[in-house]
Write an enzyme that holds these catalytic residues in place. Sequence first.
Site, PDB file in Angstrom:
ATOM      1  CB  SER A 555     -65.367  32.769   7.246  1.00 30.91           C
ATOM      2  OG  SER A 555     -66.213  31.851   6.940  1.00 30.91           O
ATOM      3  CE1 TYR A 568     -68.239  34.260   2.541  1.00 29.63           C
ATOM      4  CE2 TYR A 568     -67.710  31.947   3.347  1.00 29.63           C
ATOM      5  CZ  TYR A 568     -67.998  32.997   3.508  1.00 29.63           C
ATOM      6  OH  TYR A 568     -68.404  33.398   5.008  1.00 29.63           O
TER       7      TYR A 568
END
Length: 678
Positions: A555, A568
């Site tokens: 990400s 996350y």
Amino acid sequence: MTSTPKADLIARSNRLGSDPRVTNYAGGNTSAKGTEIDPASGKPVELLWVKGSGGDLGTLTESGLSVLRLDRFRDLVDVYPGVEREDEMIEAFPYVLFGKGGAAPSIDTSMHALVDAAHVDHLHPDSGIAVATSADGEALTKTIFGDRVAWVDWRRPGFQLGLDMARIKAENPGTIGAILGGHGITAWGDTSDEAEANSLWIVDTAEAYIAEHGRAEPFGPVLAGYEALPEEERRAKAALLAPHIRALVSTDKVQVGHFTDSPEVLDFLSSTEHPRLADLGTSCPDHFLRTKVKPLVLDLPATATVEESVARLAELGEQYRVDYQAYYDRNATADSPAIRGADPAIVMIPGVGMFSWGANKQTARVAGEYFVNAINAMRGAEALSTYAPISEAEKFRIEYWALEEAKLARMPKPKPLATRIALVTGAASGIGKAIAHRLAAEGACVVIADLDLAKAQAAAAEIGNTDVAIGVKADVTSEAEVIASVHAAVLAFGGLDLVVNNAGLVLARSLLETSEADWDIQHDVMSKGSFFVSKAAARVLIDQKLGGDIVYISSKNSIFAGPDNIGYSSTKADQSHQVRLLAAELGGYGVKVNGINPDGVVRGSGIFSGGWGAKRAATYGVPEEELGLYYAQRTLLKREVLPENVANAVFVLCSADLSHTTGLHIPVDAGVAAAFLR
């Protein structure tokens, strides 16, 4: 559908081709004769419709037929130069075609055209081949069928066989068909129904005779220690052996595999006679063109360890290549095509089962099906007599036939990821699903692994049948389930080449709002889950010795430090560093490890659809359906990022164009300056 010779032919072909007792995939051919008006003259012309080269009876449609003018084909008899030059006749076939389009005529066209019957079937039933490959097949044909079925000595398919069959029918007007020595059966009739009934009568009569008169143990008694292992044990052993076997059979070119532990295979391998019969190999041309002249059979009992089996297979693999080269050298002539490779197509493991190999899954599966047919034919022949396939020299004449070489040359160029086997986690939706679709479109076999088995299987079905994609259950937080999913991939396709760590979730909360459970679940799925997947895959990749790719879908957050997302973002940073660590560790095995850093992928995303998208949209004060467009405005390119954009990046990383790239992270975020790699 209106009853016409062509319509009747297609319907009959589909019925015959759907019955595994009669023939299997792409085996045999059928024909019909009839009259149509020639548009060029306005006059009626007699035509032959016949299944074209490479087609399948069970799925035959009009486009799979060759259509020829019978008057012009019969004229070829007058210019036939003799059996030594019969291959030249195939070059004349295009000049007797009628109309436009249609399939290329097969080598069996002559038999269908020259036999004086309105409808002709040429088939490869196990029971018929059992009689055809018996040492006393001619006498058995007379005993079993009386005067209704003729015997034809082995002759390679071609124009001369067509002439022979036409003569036999003319000289024996009471016959309904023939047993073709070493090969199969042919039957005919004045109507489509009659031809079909005659074909099935030959099949059924041979089956019944073998059942009534055959020996009880045609393969001999059970060989102690070679009995089938319990199902769970044999499939576990098969999964561990598969990567080593794939390395063995991919010496010349990489192959895809198929595994079967059917009762026929396990029974054959447990018998005392299996080494002798396996060494004799297959007989029917349709069989050994796919299976090679004989299989590689492990000569160890079922109780042998994986390590013992691997060591012995390596020795046998080398010997198989030496023997195959010798077979080629013994039989090749100055004008023979070059050797196509000395790797086995069939590898048999006592107590475990059979691996079959090919350029794609369908080819591998069909090769396995054909060898099961060969086992059934051997059983029938041994039950009645002694199995006696056609000679090695005749097998070579078929395998290295110039016409077969021409057929291979007509095959389409393989796609970029052909022969590659991919496992994608979290692939029932969103980015993972898009990746699976792209990899399959580029020729890969795909295993969709997901927490929800039903969704995984549904996603696989969208891609195609099980020769292309399968769905498996995989909770990546469970090492046992991850290993099971890798084993499922290996048993489905023979190995593993490409792994995409995509499974993930997000709980976007601040430091003080993030609970221990929030932290653990995200790290379990993405950090530990990726570790489990890469570890299980690496075992296969190392054993295969074929290199491979591991791709992490990380990400932008692995680089960009933003608020309210510590769980996350930190696990994405963990994944990002796993890429670097594994690239360094696995490079020596030829395995590339790379990562992709997407951002703002809203449409189709499983993460955003779980409620997170609504929360982010509320935070930014935009409708949820416009969240992706909102994110796009924050980028340098002002473009919305879609799952397909991420899938494109995965393909590029795994393509030949980036064969020398490892340890790389590719941003797919439409340009987020704060996440530029430094």
